[in-house]
Design a protein around this motif. Structure first.
Motif, PDB file in Angstrom:
ATOM      1  N   ILE A 103       0.832  -1.259   0.081  1.00  0.00           N
ATOM      2  CA  ILE A 103       0.021   0.016  -0.005  1.00  0.00           C
ATOM      3  C   ILE A 103       0.858   1.353  -0.020  1.00  0.00           C
ATOM      4  N   ASP A 104       1.927   1.384   0.457  1.00  0.00           N
ATOM      5  CA  ASP A 104       3.058   2.326   0.781  1.00  0.00           C
ATOM      6  C   ASP A 104       3.327   2.893  -0.723  1.00  0.00           C
ATOM      7  N   THR A 105       3.644   1.868  -1.509  1.00  0.00           N
ATOM      8  CA  THR A 105       4.089   2.545  -2.992  1.00  0.00           C
ATOM      9  C   THR A 105       2.975   2.711  -3.681  1.00  0.00           C
ATOM     10  N   LEU A 106       1.776   2.149  -3.409  1.00  0.00           N
ATOM     11  CA  LEU A 106       0.883   2.478  -4.102  1.00  0.00           C
ATOM     12  C   LEU A 106       0.086   3.608  -3.854  1.00  0.00           C
ATOM     13  N   LEU A 107       0.041   4.027  -2.631  1.00  0.00           N
ATOM     14  CA  LEU A 107      -0.607   5.355  -2.187  1.00  0.00           C
ATOM     15  C   LEU A 107       0.498   6.493  -2.506  1.00  0.00           C
ATOM     16  N   ALA A 108       1.779   6.130  -2.767  1.00  0.00           N
ATOM     17  CA  ALA A 108       2.917   7.381  -3.222  1.00  0.00           C
ATOM     18  C   ALA A 108       2.736   7.529  -4.670  1.00  0.00           C
ATOM     19  N   THR A 109       1.943   6.990  -5.322  1.00  0.00           N
ATOM     20  CA  THR A 109       1.501   7.595  -6.698  1.00  0.00           C
ATOM     21  C   THR A 109       0.501   8.654  -6.714  1.00  0.00           C
ATOM     22  N   PRO A 110       0.441   9.279  -7.916  1.00  0.00           N
ATOM     23  CA  PRO A 110      -0.413  10.404  -7.867  1.00  0.00           C
ATOM     24  C   PRO A 110      -2.009   9.766  -8.250  1.00  0.00           C
ATOM     25  N   VAL A 111      -2.370   8.679  -7.463  1.00  0.00           N
ATOM     26  CA  VAL A 111      -3.744   8.262  -7.635  1.00  0.00           C
ATOM     27  C   VAL A 111      -4.669   8.527  -6.390  1.00  0.00           C
ATOM     28  N   SER A 112      -5.661   9.213  -6.326  1.00  0.00           N
ATOM     29  CA  SER A 112      -6.424   9.438  -5.234  1.00  0.00           C
ATOM     30  C   SER A 112      -6.708   8.306  -4.209  1.00  0.00           C
ATOM     31  N   ARG A 113      -6.803   8.138  -3.025  1.00  0.00           N
ATOM     32  CA  ARG A 113      -7.266   7.125  -2.111  1.00  0.00           C
ATOM     33  C   ARG A 113      -8.853   6.681  -2.665  1.00  0.00           C
ATOM     34  N   GLN A 114      -9.799   7.591  -2.826  1.00  0.00           N
ATOM     35  CA  GLN A 114     -10.897   7.334  -3.417  1.00  0.00           C
ATOM     36  C   GLN A 114     -10.998   6.366  -4.556  1.00  0.00           C
ATOM     37  N   ARG A 115     -10.183   6.863  -5.587  1.00  0.00           N
ATOM     38  CA  ARG A 115     -10.064   6.241  -6.885  1.00  0.00           C
ATOM     39  C   ARG A 115      -9.671   4.765  -6.624  1.00  0.00           C
ATOM     40  N   VAL A 116      -8.409   4.775  -5.774  1.00  0.00           N
ATOM     41  CA  VAL A 116      -7.951   3.331  -5.582  1.00  0.00           C
ATOM     42  C   VAL A 116      -9.131   2.291  -5.077  1.00  0.00           C
ATOM     43  N   VAL A 117      -9.714   2.852  -4.005  1.00  0.00           N
ATOM     44  CA  VAL A 117     -10.972   1.946  -3.325  1.00  0.00           C
ATOM     45  C   VAL A 117     -12.093   1.842  -4.525  1.00  0.00           C
ATOM     46  N   ALA A 118     -12.483   2.870  -5.259  1.00  0.00           N
ATOM     47  CA  ALA A 118     -13.532   2.503  -6.348  1.00  0.00           C
ATOM     48  C   ALA A 118     -12.932   1.583  -7.319  1.00  0.00           C
ATOM     49  N   GLU A 119     -11.553   1.737  -7.730  1.00  0.00           N
ATOM     50  CA  GLU A 119     -11.491   0.690  -8.607  1.00  0.00           C
ATOM     51  C   GLU A 119     -11.250  -0.874  -8.135  1.00  0.00           C
ATOM     52  N   LYS A 120     -10.858  -0.646  -6.971  1.00  0.00           N
ATOM     53  CA  LYS A 120     -10.843  -2.432  -6.067  1.00  0.00           C
ATOM     54  C   LYS A 120     -12.264  -2.726  -6.170  1.00  0.00           C
ATOM     55  N   TRP A 121     -12.969  -1.919  -6.005  1.00  0.00           N
ATOM     56  CA  TRP A 121     -14.628  -2.389  -5.722  1.00  0.00           C
ATOM     57  C   TRP A 121     -14.981  -2.825  -6.927  1.00  0.00           C
ATOM     58  N   LEU A 122     -14.557  -2.206  -8.096  1.00  0.00           N
ATOM     59  CA  LEU A 122     -14.995  -2.289  -9.457  1.00  0.00           C
ATOM     60  C   LEU A 122     -14.485  -3.783  -9.750  1.00  0.00           C
TER      61      LEU A 122
END
Lengths: 316, 271
Positions: free
Chosen positions: B112-131
């Protein structure tokens, strides 16, 4: 080792007028964890193009600061600005300009490095693959084996490529060389040096003092959540002492160096005079030149010794 | 050695699907196997008067509990053998396991550290994972629909597309609700085990509320609190689609998605 060329560059490039070009600015930042620990009232500014070394024992708060910068955690109090932007409200815009390698790197075990790096290249605003391959080649990274089969060094190389790809303006490197063999450590040093040469900013943490001294221009010392001191490495070197062994043809006068301002101690053993001198070395050399010397050694202290000398002695 | 970059990893959604690929294949094999076994038994039961008598001899409480009325017809057989428990359960287990993994698993494995260090918002991360979660549950549900609806008639099992689809969509949304709950708890706590345990427990409680409300009179007014009731308890195989029940399920999933995003966005990801 700390080269004089680099020191010159530091002196000419970094005047006091650069206050407005702070890449990073922390003001009275505190973060407490429920389980204890954290950082208290940290204020710190990092200039553009600077290599800043963040030093401290494990658990002192180095990682906490880096995670605060990335908005992985949020401060209880204080303000954090990167590129003049708010670390919380503008986090996505900030992260667009940052490369990061965590202290405890987790990789997608089911994927290959090629897949992982492709993924991160896309997430980081679609960095073209042609900009990723030179780094892979330079680090000699095998990218088509599953990550779970890679050695610690090769895993870290995956993280390094992910951090350095796309030449980000600011690199946050959390203990980047920890537990790696000297060859990989050298490769990391080279990457940092090049980033600095290209005018990019590097913020790196380490608990190995000599390593930070080798790469950084300024060093911050953190202990138990408190930022104790921020010093330029050249200033530290000036304030620190040197150990000098001078051999003569016959037993020397113990007061041979006593006219020196920075003399801390001197002792004679046989034909040899051993002295500890702080500050400028030129008067020492001038004095030694007046005598007939058979052998001479001047040992430069490591950064660790510098810090110890510096903080053992009260400074007015 | 190919020198190009793979094309299926351009987003968090694609990477999630790539990571679950093998596991999803395993679940597909399981669901196909389960369905084929159920279907292969049906011809011996279909129109078998002895079975009908046997079932009718059961005490009424048992018949209701295991949903075995008109056992020898296609819809009746599916109701009691496939949709009374097993099919929605399989989908829900998959969704609960993977839902927690998508949030808490990424945290536990420290990616999660490297993932959330990219310019992708947390909202988007969760939304895509839910999709990705919804897509995977959809794939499993679709497989079930095709098997029962297309392969079923080969085994003399006939059921209308509307009632079958209503039961499948009910099962899928039930599973997705609990997968999303698992994802939300994982996002809020960072613990896969906790997220899975709580989600599974709530799912079981809801199943019991709905099923027991047929036997226990005082539970009946409360059965609307059970997602199982809205998914399968109202007997979609007899009644087909019910817009009201469907809306409840969709609204519930939507609320849980918002909860997952909110919890994930507020989290401190400390080590």
């Amino acid at each position: 080792m700390w080269s004089s060329m680099k020191a010159q560059a530091l002196d000419t490039n970094r005047g006091d007028s650069l206050a407005s070009s702070h890449v990073m600015e922390l003001t009275n930042v505190s973060k407490r964890y429920r389980s204890g620990g954290g950082v208290a009232d940290v204020s710190l500014s990092i200039n553009q193009g600077e290599v800043f070394g963040f030093l401290g024992p494990n658990g002192a708060g180095k990682t906490t600061i880096i995670r605060l910068l990335l908005d992985l955690i949020r401060p209880n109090t204080g303000e954090i600005k990167l590129f003049g932007l708010d670390s919380r409200a503008d986090s996505v815009a900030i992260r667009r300009r940052i490369g990061y390698i965590p202290g405890d790197l987790g990789l997608y075990e089911r994927l290959t490095p090629r897949e992982i790096l492709t993924h991160f290249a896309y997430l980081r605003d679609k960095i073209p693959w042609s900009k990723v391959t030179p780094l892979i080649d330079e680090l000699d990274l095998e990218i088509d084996k599953p990550v779970r089969t890679l050695s610690k060094g090769n895993r870290q190389k995956v993280g390094l490529v992910a951090a350095f790809m796309g030449d980000p303006e600011l690199l946050l490197l959390d203990e980047p060389t920890s537990g790696l063999d000297p060859l990989v450590q050298q490769q990391i040093h080279e990457l940092v040096r090049r980033a600095a040469f290209e005018g990019r900013t590097v913020f790196l943490s380490s608990h190995i003092l000599s390593e930070v001294g080798e790469m950084a221009e300024r060093v911050g010392l953190i202990r138990a959540g408190q930022l104790i001191a921020v010093e330029r490495v050249v200033d530290l070197a000036k304030r620190s002492s040197h150990l000098i062994d001078i051999s003569f043809e016959s037993p020397p006068d113990p007061n041979f160096l006593s006219s020196l301002e920075g003399l801390r101690s001197a002792s004679v053993v046989g034909n040899q005079l051993r002295a500890e001198v702080s500050g400028d070395l030129n008067p020492v050399i001038a004095l030694i030149a007046t005598a007939h010397v058979t052998d001479l050694s001047i040992r430069e202290p490591g950064l660790e010794e510098m810090f110890l000398t510096f903080y053992e002695q009260p400074h007015a | 050695m190919p020198r190009s970059a793979p094309r299926n990893l351009h987003s968090v959604f694609e990477r999630s699907m790539r990571e679950v690929r093998r596991s999803l294949l395993g679940w597909l094999v399981g669901i196909v196997g389960f369905s084929l076994i159920m279907l292969s038994i049906f011809p011996t039961i279909h129109g078998n008067a002895g079975f009908a008598q046997l079932i009718n001899a059961y005490p009424e409480a048992l018949r209701k509990l295991f949903d075995v009325s008109d056992y020898t017809t296609g819809p009746g057989y599916l109701r009691s053998e496939v949709f009374s428990f097993m099919a929605p359960l399989l989908l829900a287990i998959f969704a609960i396991l993977w839902g927690a993994d998508l949030t808490a698993g990424e945290e536990e494995r420290r990616t999660i550290d490297t993932l959330l260090a990219t310019p992708v918002s947390r909202q988007r991360v969760v939304a895509e994972k839910w999709l990705a979660l919804a897509t995977a549950v959809g794939v499993l549900a679709l497989a079930l629909e095709v098997l029962l609806g297309v392969v079923g008639p080969l085994f003399k099992l006939h059921v209308g597309w509307a009632p079958l689809s209503a039961a499948i969509i009910g099962s899928g949304l039930f599973a997705l609700s609990f997968g999303t709950l698992s994802m939300a708890i994982g996002a809020g706590t960072g613990s896969r085990g906790f997220a899975r345990g709580v989600s599974a427990a709530v799912a079981v409680v809801m199943y019991l509320i709905s099923t027991l409300s047929q036997l226990v009179e005082w539970l009946k007014p409360w059965r609307w609190t059970s997602l199982w009731y809205h998914a399968l308890g109202f007997d979609p195989l007899s009644h087909g689609f019910n817009v009201g029940h469907l809306l409840v399920l969709v609204a519930c999933v939507a609320v849980l998605v918002v909860a997952a995003i909110t919890l994930f966005t507020r989290r401190d990801f400390s080590n």
